[in-house]
Design a protein around this motif. Sequence first.
Motif, mmCIF file in Angstrom:
data_model
loop_
_atom_site.group_PDB
_atom_site.id
_atom_site.type_symbol
_atom_site.label_atom_id
_atom_site.label_comp_id
_atom_site.label_asym_id
_atom_site.label_seq_id
_atom_site.Cartn_x
_atom_site.Cartn_y
_atom_site.Cartn_z
ATOM 1 N N UNK A 166 18.962 -26.437 22.217
ATOM 2 C CA UNK A 166 19.781 -27.422 21.511
ATOM 3 C C UNK A 166 19.295 -27.612 20.071
ATOM 4 N N UNK A 167 19.421 -26.593 19.215
ATOM 5 C CA UNK A 167 19.017 -26.781 17.813
ATOM 6 C C UNK A 167 19.928 -27.749 17.083
ATOM 7 N N UNK A 168 21.141 -27.949 17.602
ATOM 8 C CA UNK A 168 22.078 -28.920 17.055
ATOM 9 C C UNK A 168 22.544 -29.835 18.177
ATOM 10 N N UNK A 169 22.826 -31.071 17.853
ATOM 11 C CA UNK A 169 23.312 -32.032 18.834
ATOM 12 C C UNK A 169 24.765 -32.353 18.506
ATOM 13 N N UNK A 170 25.637 -32.274 19.494
ATOM 14 C CA UNK A 170 27.066 -32.522 19.300
ATOM 15 C C UNK A 170 27.556 -33.444 20.408
ATOM 16 N N UNK A 171 28.093 -34.593 20.052
ATOM 17 C CA UNK A 171 28.660 -35.504 21.038
ATOM 18 C C UNK A 171 29.915 -36.155 20.461
ATOM 19 N N UNK A 172 30.744 -36.691 21.346
ATOM 20 C CA UNK A 172 31.919 -37.472 20.944
ATOM 21 C C UNK A 172 31.758 -38.876 21.507
ATOM 22 N N UNK A 174 33.068 -43.341 20.708
ATOM 23 C CA UNK A 174 34.095 -44.224 20.154
ATOM 24 C C UNK A 174 33.539 -45.031 18.984
ATOM 25 N N UNK A 175 34.354 -45.175 17.953
ATOM 26 C CA UNK A 175 34.077 -46.125 16.881
ATOM 27 C C UNK A 175 35.195 -47.160 16.938
ATOM 28 N N UNK A 176 34.966 -48.223 17.659
ATOM 29 C CA UNK A 176 36.036 -49.179 17.910
ATOM 30 C C UNK A 176 37.088 -48.536 18.784
ATOM 31 N N UNK A 177 38.324 -48.511 18.312
ATOM 32 C CA UNK A 177 39.413 -47.871 19.050
ATOM 33 C C UNK A 177 39.596 -46.412 18.663
ATOM 34 N N UNK A 178 38.791 -45.923 17.707
ATOM 35 C CA UNK A 178 38.928 -44.552 17.215
ATOM 36 C C UNK A 178 37.909 -43.635 17.884
ATOM 37 N N UNK A 179 38.148 -42.324 17.744
ATOM 38 C CA UNK A 179 37.266 -41.310 18.315
ATOM 39 C C UNK A 179 36.455 -40.663 17.208
ATOM 40 N N UNK A 180 35.156 -40.502 17.464
ATOM 41 C CA UNK A 180 34.252 -39.996 16.440
ATOM 42 C C UNK A 180 33.439 -38.833 16.987
ATOM 43 N N UNK A 181 33.363 -37.757 16.201
ATOM 44 C CA UNK A 181 32.526 -36.609 16.524
ATOM 45 C C UNK A 181 31.217 -36.742 15.750
ATOM 46 N N UNK A 241 43.726 -34.822 24.718
ATOM 47 C CA UNK A 241 43.663 -36.207 25.150
ATOM 48 C C UNK A 241 42.226 -36.693 24.962
ATOM 49 N N UNK A 242 41.991 -37.387 23.860
ATOM 50 C CA UNK A 242 40.626 -37.793 23.541
ATOM 51 C C UNK A 242 40.138 -38.970 24.366
ATOM 52 N N UNK A 243 41.013 -39.522 25.181
ATOM 53 C CA UNK A 243 40.575 -40.584 26.079
ATOM 54 C C UNK A 243 40.020 -40.013 27.384
ATOM 55 N N UNK A 244 40.203 -38.698 27.608
ATOM 56 C CA UNK A 244 39.722 -38.066 28.838
ATOM 57 C C UNK A 244 38.454 -37.279 28.564
ATOM 58 N N UNK A 245 37.582 -37.204 29.576
ATOM 59 C CA UNK A 245 36.341 -36.455 29.444
ATOM 60 C C UNK A 245 36.622 -34.966 29.283
ATOM 61 N N UNK A 246 37.669 -34.455 29.921
ATOM 62 C CA UNK A 246 38.003 -33.032 29.821
ATOM 63 C C UNK A 246 38.345 -32.655 28.384
ATOM 64 N N UNK A 247 39.217 -33.443 27.753
ATOM 65 C CA UNK A 247 39.604 -33.163 26.373
ATOM 66 C C UNK A 247 38.421 -33.247 25.429
ATOM 67 N N UNK A 248 37.582 -34.246 25.607
ATOM 68 C CA UNK A 248 36.415 -34.407 24.739
ATOM 69 C C UNK A 248 35.423 -33.254 24.918
#
Length: 262
Positions: A166-172, A174-181, A241-248
């Motif tokens: 894991x030389x880089x860390x990538x997660x998704x 929430x920032x309030x009601x928005x989605x943040x990478x 669908x960014x509200x689902x774990x599959x899409x994220x």
Amino acid sequence: MFSELLHTKERQNETYKQLHVVLGQSCSCELQLAGPQYDNLQCISSLYPSVSEELFRCELSDNVFRTQALSPDMTQLKKASVTIDNSLSPGHTLVQICCVDHKGFLYDIMRTLKDCNIQIAYGRFSSVNKGLRELDLFIRQKDGKKIVDPDKRDALCSRLKVEMLHPLRVIITNRGTDTELLVANPVELDGKGRPRVFYDVTLALKTLGICIFSAEIGRHCTSDREWEFYRFLLDEDCRFDMSSMVGRNQIVDKVRRTLMGW
């Protein structure tokens, strides 16, 4: 190298032209040197403690429910091996590394050894064979001695394995009601960040058809290292669908693969 030339008129004009090609003639922009107020930017104040802990922790769990868990077809990454041998050289320690090849393979290893004050006397690496890369390094400590302390050897092996996995860390998140990478990578001791991270992330999102509403870059310090930190606020008007774990997970997987060159 190019970023160091942005103060020249020639480089600024070239940058303007590239922006106009991408954004069109309606693009209006201005380039100027950043002032001291932008030194050591801290852009993580709004992160939840749990998100910050996951993004910047030194060791990552194998828990498959974690947002940074590897996709099933990349489980061979966990077969990465690091061995240390002091019997083949009177003055150096031999480190043998075998892992899945990725973009920045040598960079990640050299950065890790530099951070640990390890000197490299000689190195040899093989061509890629079935996706695997092998590397032999004759090393010694800063004082010129071999690494004979078992605890130091184990710590170095563990650190190298983490950096290869894991030389880089990538997660998704929430920032309030928005989605943040969120993307993070360790910074070298001299303050330099990893090359091309911003480019690779935006390329991956473009390939997925996801627009970026805003982007920020900053630095964050933990107890043992400094991190370069990227946060992208994503436009949710896309096919995922960014509200689902599959899409994220699909987004995270694509971004990680682009960053690693897989």
